[in-house]
Design a protein around this motif. Structure first.
Motif, PDB file in Angstrom:
ATOM      1  N   GLU A  98       0.848  -1.210   0.000  1.00 30.11           N
ATOM      2  CA  GLU A  98       0.000   0.000   0.000  1.00 30.11           C
ATOM      3  C   GLU A  98       0.878   1.252   0.000  1.00 30.11           C
ATOM      4  O   GLU A  98       0.594   2.214  -0.723  1.00 30.11           O
ATOM      5  CB  GLU A  98      -0.938   0.022   1.211  1.00 30.11           C
ATOM      6  CG  GLU A  98      -2.115  -0.890   1.117  1.00 30.11           C
ATOM      7  CD  GLU A  98      -3.190  -0.436   0.126  1.00 30.11           C
ATOM      8  OE1 GLU A  98      -3.093   0.662  -0.473  1.00 30.11           O
ATOM      9  OE2 GLU A  98      -4.143  -1.198  -0.064  1.00 30.11           O
ATOM     10  N   ARG A 110       1.831   1.694 -10.331  1.00 31.86           N
ATOM     11  CA  ARG A 110       0.741   1.461  -9.386  1.00 31.86           C
ATOM     12  C   ARG A 110      -0.086   0.248  -9.802  1.00 31.86           C
ATOM     13  O   ARG A 110      -0.426  -0.588  -8.964  1.00 31.86           O
ATOM     14  CB  ARG A 110      -0.152   2.712  -9.275  1.00 31.86           C
ATOM     15  CG  ARG A 110       0.477   3.824  -8.461  1.00 31.86           C
ATOM     16  CD  ARG A 110      -0.493   4.962  -8.189  1.00 31.86           C
ATOM     17  NE  ARG A 110      -0.915   5.658  -9.395  1.00 31.86           N
ATOM     18  CZ  ARG A 110      -0.240   6.627  -9.993  1.00 31.86           C
ATOM     19  NH1 ARG A 110       0.912   7.037  -9.488  1.00 31.86           N
ATOM     20  NH2 ARG A 110      -0.710   7.210 -11.072  1.00 31.86           N
ATOM     21  N   LEU A 114      -0.696  -3.173  -7.711  1.00 29.22           N
ATOM     22  CA  LEU A 114      -2.053  -3.603  -7.378  1.00 29.22           C
ATOM     23  C   LEU A 114      -2.325  -5.017  -7.889  1.00 29.22           C
ATOM     24  O   LEU A 114      -3.012  -5.796  -7.224  1.00 29.22           O
ATOM     25  CB  LEU A 114      -3.074  -2.600  -7.925  1.00 29.22           C
ATOM     26  CG  LEU A 114      -3.080  -1.263  -7.168  1.00 29.22           C
ATOM     27  CD1 LEU A 114      -3.796  -0.178  -7.967  1.00 29.22           C
ATOM     28  CD2 LEU A 114      -3.706  -1.419  -5.793  1.00 29.22           C
ATOM     29  N   TYR A 134      -8.483  -4.818  -5.064  1.00 29.36           N
ATOM     30  CA  TYR A 134      -7.217  -4.379  -5.654  1.00 29.36           C
ATOM     31  C   TYR A 134      -7.325  -4.279  -7.176  1.00 29.36           C
ATOM     32  O   TYR A 134      -6.814  -3.335  -7.785  1.00 29.36           O
ATOM     33  CB  TYR A 134      -6.075  -5.324  -5.270  1.00 29.36           C
ATOM     34  CG  TYR A 134      -5.736  -5.302  -3.797  1.00 29.36           C
ATOM     35  CD1 TYR A 134      -5.563  -4.111  -3.099  1.00 29.36           C
ATOM     36  CD2 TYR A 134      -5.579  -6.485  -3.084  1.00 29.36           C
ATOM     37  CE1 TYR A 134      -5.249  -4.094  -1.749  1.00 29.36           C
ATOM     38  CE2 TYR A 134      -5.267  -6.480  -1.729  1.00 29.36           C
ATOM     39  CZ  TYR A 134      -5.111  -5.283  -1.071  1.00 29.36           C
ATOM     40  OH  TYR A 134      -4.803  -5.266   0.265  1.00 29.36           O
ATOM     41  N   ARG A 137      -9.119  -1.148  -8.106  1.00 31.19           N
ATOM     42  CA  ARG A 137      -8.212   0.012  -8.041  1.00 31.19           C
ATOM     43  C   ARG A 137      -7.290   0.048  -9.250  1.00 31.19           C
ATOM     44  O   ARG A 137      -7.026   1.122  -9.797  1.00 31.19           O
ATOM     45  CB  ARG A 137      -7.408  -0.024  -6.741  1.00 31.19           C
ATOM     46  CG  ARG A 137      -8.273   0.282  -5.525  1.00 31.19           C
ATOM     47  CD  ARG A 137      -7.558   0.085  -4.221  1.00 31.19           C
ATOM     48  NE  ARG A 137      -6.340   0.868  -4.103  1.00 31.19           N
ATOM     49  CZ  ARG A 137      -5.414   0.643  -3.184  1.00 31.19           C
ATOM     50  NH1 ARG A 137      -5.576  -0.329  -2.306  1.00 31.19           N
ATOM     51  NH2 ARG A 137      -4.329   1.389  -3.131  1.00 31.19           N
ATOM     52  N   SER A 140      -9.192   1.463 -12.074  1.00 31.26           N
ATOM     53  CA  SER A 140      -9.327   2.921 -12.019  1.00 31.26           C
ATOM     54  C   SER A 140      -8.045   3.621 -12.462  1.00 31.26           C
ATOM     55  O   SER A 140      -8.083   4.776 -12.877  1.00 31.26           O
ATOM     56  CB  SER A 140      -9.727   3.375 -10.616  1.00 31.26           C
ATOM     57  OG  SER A 140      -8.659   3.228  -9.712  1.00 31.26           O
ATOM     58  N   GLU A 141      -6.920   2.919 -12.394  1.00 27.92           N
ATOM     59  CA  GLU A 141      -5.638   3.481 -12.846  1.00 27.92           C
ATOM     60  C   GLU A 141      -5.438   3.328 -14.359  1.00 27.92           C
ATOM     61  O   GLU A 141      -4.569   3.960 -14.927  1.00 27.92           O
ATOM     62  CB  GLU A 141      -4.466   2.785 -12.134  1.00 27.92           C
ATOM     63  CG  GLU A 141      -4.349   3.097 -10.674  1.00 27.92           C
ATOM     64  CD  GLU A 141      -3.768   4.473 -10.405  1.00 27.92           C
ATOM     65  OE1 GLU A 141      -3.145   5.066 -11.294  1.00 27.92           O
ATOM     66  OE2 GLU A 141      -3.957   4.958  -9.280  1.00 27.92           O
TER      67      GLU A 141
END
Length: 187
Positions: A98, A110, A114, A134, A137, A140-141
């Motif tokens: 994290e 990132r 993840l 994860y 996320r 979303s990146e």
């Protein structure tokens, strides 16, 4: 043979004395130095001395101290993650990862972290919900990254999250400019 063993033992003892002296000097330097860069360098030396002596716990403690001084130190974060990975400590590895995600210089790094975290959650902890978190996320990146989209699709399929998978595929099809590709996603 006894003379050779004694000489080898003396050489080993001298090496250990040198490491102890190095640790003591670095610790003194650390206490006296207000400059963060010098303190970070001293902590790196102390961690390295622990590593050279095979003292993983001492190395981990020192790296944690270092992160208290410089929270985004990439090499300390990477080494601490490696120590926890080698020890099989999933919770500490995920906690350090994290921090690595926060310190990552770009979206690609990132996403890679993840993905690693999703793998640890699934394989070490059998925690599919955490794995999907994860991956969400990571999505979303990089919503346009086919690898991310495919990985999320496969994870949703494998874990039986059918409704979420349909929603994911519909959103993916809606954002796909090529109608044939969009239809293929929904079949």
């Amino acid at each position: 043979a006894v003379v050779e063993d004694r000489a080898e033992g003396e050489t080993l003892a001298a090496g250990l004395d040198d490491r102890a002296a190095e640790l003591e000097l670095s610790e003194r330097e650390l206490l006296l130095e207000p400059a963060i860069a010098v303190r970070v360098a001293a902590l790196h030396r102390i961690a390295g001395a622990h590593r050279a002596a095979g003292q993983r716990e001492g190395e981990a403690r020192t790296l944690l101290r270092l992160l208290g001084v410089h929270p985004n130190d990439g090499s300390a974060l990477d080494r601490l993650a490696a120590l926890y990975r080698e020890a099989g400590d999933a919770e500490r590895l995920l906690a350090v990862d994290e921090l690595r995600v926060t310190a990552a210089p770009d979206a690609l790094t990132r996403r890679q972290l993840l993905f690693e975290m999703a793998s640890v959650a699934r394989t070490w902890r059998s925690d599919d919900d955490r794995m999907l978190g994860y991956l969400g996320r990571a999505l979303s990146e990089g919503r346009e990254d086919a690898h991310v989209l495919d990985t999320v699709d496969a994870a949703l399929r494998e874990t039986g999250h059918d409704a979420e998978r349909v929603t994911h595929l519909e959103a993916r099809a809606a954002s796909t400019p090529d109608p044939a590709t969009a239809v293929g996603l929904l079949l």
